[in-house]
Write a protein that holds these residues in place. Sequence first.
Motif, PDB file in Angstrom:
ATOM      1  N   LYS A  62       0.596  -3.466  -8.685  1.00  0.00           N
ATOM      2  CA  LYS A  62       1.410  -4.167  -9.693  1.00  0.00           C
ATOM      3  C   LYS A  62       0.598  -4.430 -10.962  1.00  0.00           C
ATOM      4  CE  LYS A  62       0.753  -8.720  -7.374  1.00  0.00           C
ATOM      5  NZ  LYS A  62      -0.403  -8.289  -6.534  1.00  0.00           N
ATOM      6  N   GLU A  63      -0.711  -4.673 -10.812  1.00  0.00           N
ATOM      7  CA  GLU A  63      -1.552  -4.930 -11.990  1.00  0.00           C
ATOM      8  C   GLU A  63      -1.734  -3.647 -12.813  1.00  0.00           C
ATOM      9  OE1 GLU A  63      -2.509  -5.848  -8.857  1.00  0.00           O
ATOM     10  OE2 GLU A  63      -2.119  -7.998  -9.014  1.00  0.00           O
ATOM     11  N   THR A  64      -1.949  -2.531 -12.109  1.00  0.00           N
ATOM     12  CA  THR A  64      -2.103  -1.255 -12.810  1.00  0.00           C
ATOM     13  C   THR A  64      -0.822  -0.931 -13.578  1.00  0.00           C
ATOM     14  OG1 THR A  64      -3.703  -0.452 -11.211  1.00  0.00           O
ATOM     15  CG2 THR A  64      -2.532   1.217 -12.485  1.00  0.00           C
ATOM     16  N   ALA A  65       0.323  -1.273 -13.001  1.00  0.00           N
ATOM     17  CA  ALA A  65       1.594  -1.014 -13.679  1.00  0.00           C
ATOM     18  C   ALA A  65       1.648  -1.749 -15.014  1.00  0.00           C
ATOM     19  CB  ALA A  65       2.765  -1.443 -12.792  1.00  0.00           C
ATOM     20  N   CYS A  83      -5.714   6.588  -7.104  1.00  0.00           N
ATOM     21  CA  CYS A  83      -7.070   7.062  -6.820  1.00  0.00           C
ATOM     22  C   CYS A  83      -7.468   6.832  -5.368  1.00  0.00           C
ATOM     23  CB  CYS A  83      -8.069   6.410  -7.763  1.00  0.00           C
ATOM     24  SG  CYS A  83      -8.234   4.649  -7.498  1.00  0.00           S
ATOM     25  N   ASN A  84      -6.595   6.181  -4.583  1.00  0.00           N
ATOM     26  CA  ASN A  84      -6.875   5.987  -3.150  1.00  0.00           C
ATOM     27  C   ASN A  84      -5.533   5.975  -2.420  1.00  0.00           C
ATOM     28  OD1 ASN A  84      -7.240   4.731  -0.572  1.00  0.00           O
ATOM     29  ND2 ASN A  84      -9.116   3.751  -1.285  1.00  0.00           N
ATOM     30  N   PRO A  85      -5.342   6.887  -1.480  1.00  0.00           N
ATOM     31  CA  PRO A  85      -4.035   6.998  -0.812  1.00  0.00           C
ATOM     32  C   PRO A  85      -3.583   5.700  -0.145  1.00  0.00           C
ATOM     33  CG  PRO A  85      -5.465   8.831  -0.220  1.00  0.00           C
ATOM     34  CD  PRO A  85      -6.318   7.863  -0.979  1.00  0.00           C
ATOM     35  N   LEU A  86      -4.541   4.823   0.216  1.00  0.00           N
ATOM     36  CA  LEU A  86      -4.166   3.591   0.907  1.00  0.00           C
ATOM     37  C   LEU A  86      -3.854   2.437  -0.035  1.00  0.00           C
ATOM     38  CD1 LEU A  86      -6.602   3.671   3.964  1.00  0.00           C
ATOM     39  CD2 LEU A  86      -4.165   4.207   3.904  1.00  0.00           C
ATOM     40  N   SER A  87      -4.193   2.606  -1.317  1.00  0.00           N
ATOM     41  CA  SER A  87      -3.943   1.484  -2.231  1.00  0.00           C
ATOM     42  C   SER A  87      -2.637   1.628  -2.995  1.00  0.00           C
ATOM     43  CB  SER A  87      -5.109   1.329  -3.207  1.00  0.00           C
ATOM     44  OG  SER A  87      -5.222   2.476  -4.034  1.00  0.00           O
ATOM     45  N   THR A  88      -1.957   2.764  -2.853  1.00  0.00           N
ATOM     46  CA  THR A  88      -0.702   2.939  -3.595  1.00  0.00           C
ATOM     47  C   THR A  88       0.407   2.065  -3.020  1.00  0.00           C
ATOM     48  OG1 THR A  88      -1.190   5.183  -4.315  1.00  0.00           O
ATOM     49  CG2 THR A  88       1.127   4.586  -4.200  1.00  0.00           C
ATOM     50  N   ALA A 341     -10.470  -6.447  10.207  1.00  0.00           N
ATOM     51  CA  ALA A 341     -10.198  -5.229   9.416  1.00  0.00           C
ATOM     52  C   ALA A 341     -11.110  -4.065   9.799  1.00  0.00           C
ATOM     53  CB  ALA A 341     -10.313  -5.528   7.915  1.00  0.00           C
ATOM     54  N   GLN A 342     -11.492  -4.018  11.062  1.00  0.00           N
ATOM     55  CA  GLN A 342     -12.344  -2.936  11.586  1.00  0.00           C
ATOM     56  C   GLN A 342     -13.624  -2.755  10.777  1.00  0.00           C
ATOM     57  OE1 GLN A 342      -8.956  -0.331  11.033  1.00  0.00           O
ATOM     58  NE2 GLN A 342      -9.040   0.209  13.195  1.00  0.00           N
ATOM     59  N   GLY A 343     -14.124  -3.850  10.215  1.00  0.00           N
ATOM     60  CA  GLY A 343     -15.371  -3.779   9.448  1.00  0.00           C
ATOM     61  C   GLY A 343     -15.194  -3.210   8.052  1.00  0.00           C
ATOM     62  N   ARG A 344     -13.937  -2.888   7.697  1.00  0.00           N
ATOM     63  CA  ARG A 344     -13.674  -2.414   6.329  1.00  0.00           C
ATOM     64  C   ARG A 344     -13.590  -3.626   5.396  1.00  0.00           C
ATOM     65  NH1 ARG A 344     -10.113   1.177   9.231  1.00  0.00           N
ATOM     66  NH2 ARG A 344     -10.830   3.326   9.000  1.00  0.00           N
ATOM     67  N   LEU A 345     -13.393  -3.346   4.121  1.00  0.00           N
ATOM     68  CA  LEU A 345     -13.364  -4.440   3.142  1.00  0.00           C
ATOM     69  C   LEU A 345     -12.227  -5.417   3.444  1.00  0.00           C
ATOM     70  CD1 LEU A 345     -14.016  -2.311  -0.048  1.00  0.00           C
ATOM     71  CD2 LEU A 345     -15.599  -3.849   1.095  1.00  0.00           C
ATOM     72  N   LEU A 348      -9.554  -6.272   0.754  1.00  0.00           N
ATOM     73  CA  LEU A 348      -8.539  -5.263   0.431  1.00  0.00           C
ATOM     74  C   LEU A 348      -7.629  -4.993   1.622  1.00  0.00           C
ATOM     75  CD1 LEU A 348     -10.744  -2.704  -1.511  1.00  0.00           C
ATOM     76  CD2 LEU A 348      -9.055  -4.259  -2.484  1.00  0.00           C
ATOM     77  N   ALA A 349      -8.236  -4.874   2.815  1.00  0.00           N
ATOM     78  CA  ALA A 349      -7.455  -4.493   3.991  1.00  0.00           C
ATOM     79  C   ALA A 349      -6.615  -5.659   4.524  1.00  0.00           C
ATOM     80  CB  ALA A 349      -8.377  -3.953   5.078  1.00  0.00           C
ATOM     81  N   ALA A 350      -7.155  -6.894   4.455  1.00  0.00           N
ATOM     82  CA  ALA A 350      -6.430  -8.029   5.025  1.00  0.00           C
ATOM     83  C   ALA A 350      -5.809  -8.923   3.955  1.00  0.00           C
ATOM     84  CB  ALA A 350      -7.369  -8.854   5.917  1.00  0.00           C
ATOM     85  N   GLY A 353      -6.819  -7.786  -2.575  1.00  0.00           N
ATOM     86  CA  GLY A 353      -7.792  -7.491  -3.628  1.00  0.00           C
ATOM     87  C   GLY A 353      -7.833  -8.604  -4.657  1.00  0.00           C
ATOM     88  N   HIS A 354      -8.283  -8.248  -5.832  1.00  0.00           N
ATOM     89  CA  HIS A 354      -8.451  -9.260  -6.865  1.00  0.00           C
ATOM     90  C   HIS A 354      -7.102  -9.804  -7.328  1.00  0.00           C
ATOM     91  CE1 HIS A 354     -12.450  -7.864  -6.815  1.00  0.00           C
ATOM     92  NE2 HIS A 354     -12.252  -6.775  -7.531  1.00  0.00           N
ATOM     93  N   PRO A 355      -7.037 -11.103  -7.573  1.00  0.00           N
ATOM     94  CA  PRO A 355      -5.810 -11.673  -8.139  1.00  0.00           C
ATOM     95  C   PRO A 355      -5.517 -11.076  -9.523  1.00  0.00           C
ATOM     96  CG  PRO A 355      -7.266 -13.403  -7.293  1.00  0.00           C
ATOM     97  CD  PRO A 355      -8.049 -12.131  -7.269  1.00  0.00           C
ATOM     98  N   VAL A 358      -7.589 -11.922 -12.580  1.00  0.00           N
ATOM     99  CA  VAL A 358      -8.898 -11.290 -12.720  1.00  0.00           C
ATOM    100  C   VAL A 358      -8.729  -9.852 -13.234  1.00  0.00           C
ATOM    101  CG1 VAL A 358     -10.923 -10.499 -11.422  1.00  0.00           C
ATOM    102  CG2 VAL A 358      -9.967 -12.765 -10.983  1.00  0.00           C
ATOM    103  N   MET A 359      -7.750  -9.132 -12.664  1.00  0.00           N
ATOM    104  CA  MET A 359      -7.493  -7.762 -13.118  1.00  0.00           C
ATOM    105  C   MET A 359      -7.100  -7.738 -14.595  1.00  0.00           C
ATOM    106  SD  MET A 359      -8.282  -6.160 -10.480  1.00  0.00           S
ATOM    107  CE  MET A 359      -8.091  -4.558 -11.238  1.00  0.00           C
ATOM    108  N   ASP A 360      -6.522  -8.827 -15.080  1.00  0.00           N
ATOM    109  CA  ASP A 360      -6.113  -8.940 -16.483  1.00  0.00           C
ATOM    110  C   ASP A 360      -7.276  -8.561 -17.400  1.00  0.00           C
ATOM    111  OD1 ASP A 360      -4.518  -9.630 -18.672  1.00  0.00           O
ATOM    112  OD2 ASP A 360      -4.979 -11.775 -18.549  1.00  0.00           O
TER     113      ASP A 360
END
Length: 425
Positions: A62-65, A83-88, A341-345, A348-350, A353-355, A358-360
């Motif tokens: 939504k921020e990228t939009a 840029c990442n199939p899981l973040s779309t 999150a299986q040791g992943r970030l 992002l996974a749970a 990501g950034h509010p 912050v992305m602003d």
Amino acid sequence: MSVAFTETDKLKVRDISQASRGRTLIDWAEARMPVLMQLRKEHAAKQSLKGMRIAGCLHVTKETAVLVETLRAAGAEISWSGCNPLSTNDEVAAALAANGISIYAWHGMNVEEFYWCIDRTLEMKPTLTLDDGADLIFSVHNRHPELATTIIGGTEETTTGVHRLRAMAADGALRYPVIAVNDAETKWDFDNVFGTGQSSIDGILRATSVLLAGKNFVVAGYGHCGSGCALRAAGMGANVICTEIKPTAALKAILNGHRVMPMDEAAAVGDVFITATGMKDVIVGRHFAVMKDGAIVCNTGHYDCEINITDLEAMATSKREIRANCEEYTLADGRRIFLLAQGRLVNLAAAEGHPSEVMDMSFANQFLSMVRLAREGRNLAKGVHDIPEEQDQHIAGIKLQTMGTCVDALTPEQVAYLTDYSSGT
Ligand code: 9W4
């Protein structure tokens, strides 16, 4: 799951009928991204990007939009991929598509589809490229080198991407100027400390719902991300313990009121562990061997190898999923360790990501860098360029203004005093 794609000659998304839900999310983000919205108003009037064709490869969120629609409002023609199939976010992709933006992105695509999407965005023969991870720039250089002659410049969002591009520039292989958005203070400092700090705690709470107050909260690595996590955990009443290898960082942790000890000691007393080092094997078998029953372990560092899951799997006699992003490992002596999150970030996974707030600022840097490239990119040398200090101050200034906060300014006498060396101290 239905696989009814919406595809035309200028877009491919999962299902364009999800657009209204995506638009609601974008509206929510817009309300929290006042810097970009102010820049949108200013540059829509000036049409600063008129005549520019921008190919972008960046997480479809939504921020990228909000960034994409700001670029378009300033007059640019856009073609986008994720840029990442899981973040779309498919709903957001649908909303952009429904708003007439050329976009190729859907959640869960494979590697081949990923490059297919990038290639489609390059069909518009961009004048500017916008990257997160440098895949677009690499695609231009490796698969479509003829495009490099008409590209004025590009931007890169991440630390990893900037590292790779600097290496490429050092070899004389980078064929156009690229602005390192990552290195802006209003990007990395706020992303890492405040973005990662809050979203990591958010991920831990969503995955576990534990009470942090009174817990021993172990932060491995007191860099920007680690210090952000420590700050927020302390704010919620946890007793923060930091582990470090760097004396200056350890000292900062102590002076900020945290305890410091080696992981071999912290392992036995911690209730919640979060790794934020960027290094592998921060928590390994000998640490699991002494952890308390019920210890919670997660990672917010750059890699998913900070926690040695192979060791944990080998020590466990059984494993079960407790809830989303929370797995229980039972060891031979009956102690239970919960891995998030299986040791992943975990942020992002749970969590998400950034509010948006912050992305602003990160994306305001992207936007102003695109405007700078449109204006003066033809005069910039090939290679990696920094964000000017004035841009950082400009963005921070707008952010403060939108928050209703004013700062002081030096008087002419004070400015003169700064540079006066005649009257001693
Ligand atoms: N998101 C991401 C990556 C991997 C991943 C398996 C289920 C980064 C920055 C921004 O990388 C990003 N793997 C997941 S979820 C997931 C999400 N799995 C793994 O098990 C879950 C990513 C930038 N950003 C923000 O931080 C906020 N708005 C943004 O645009 C986005 C996403």
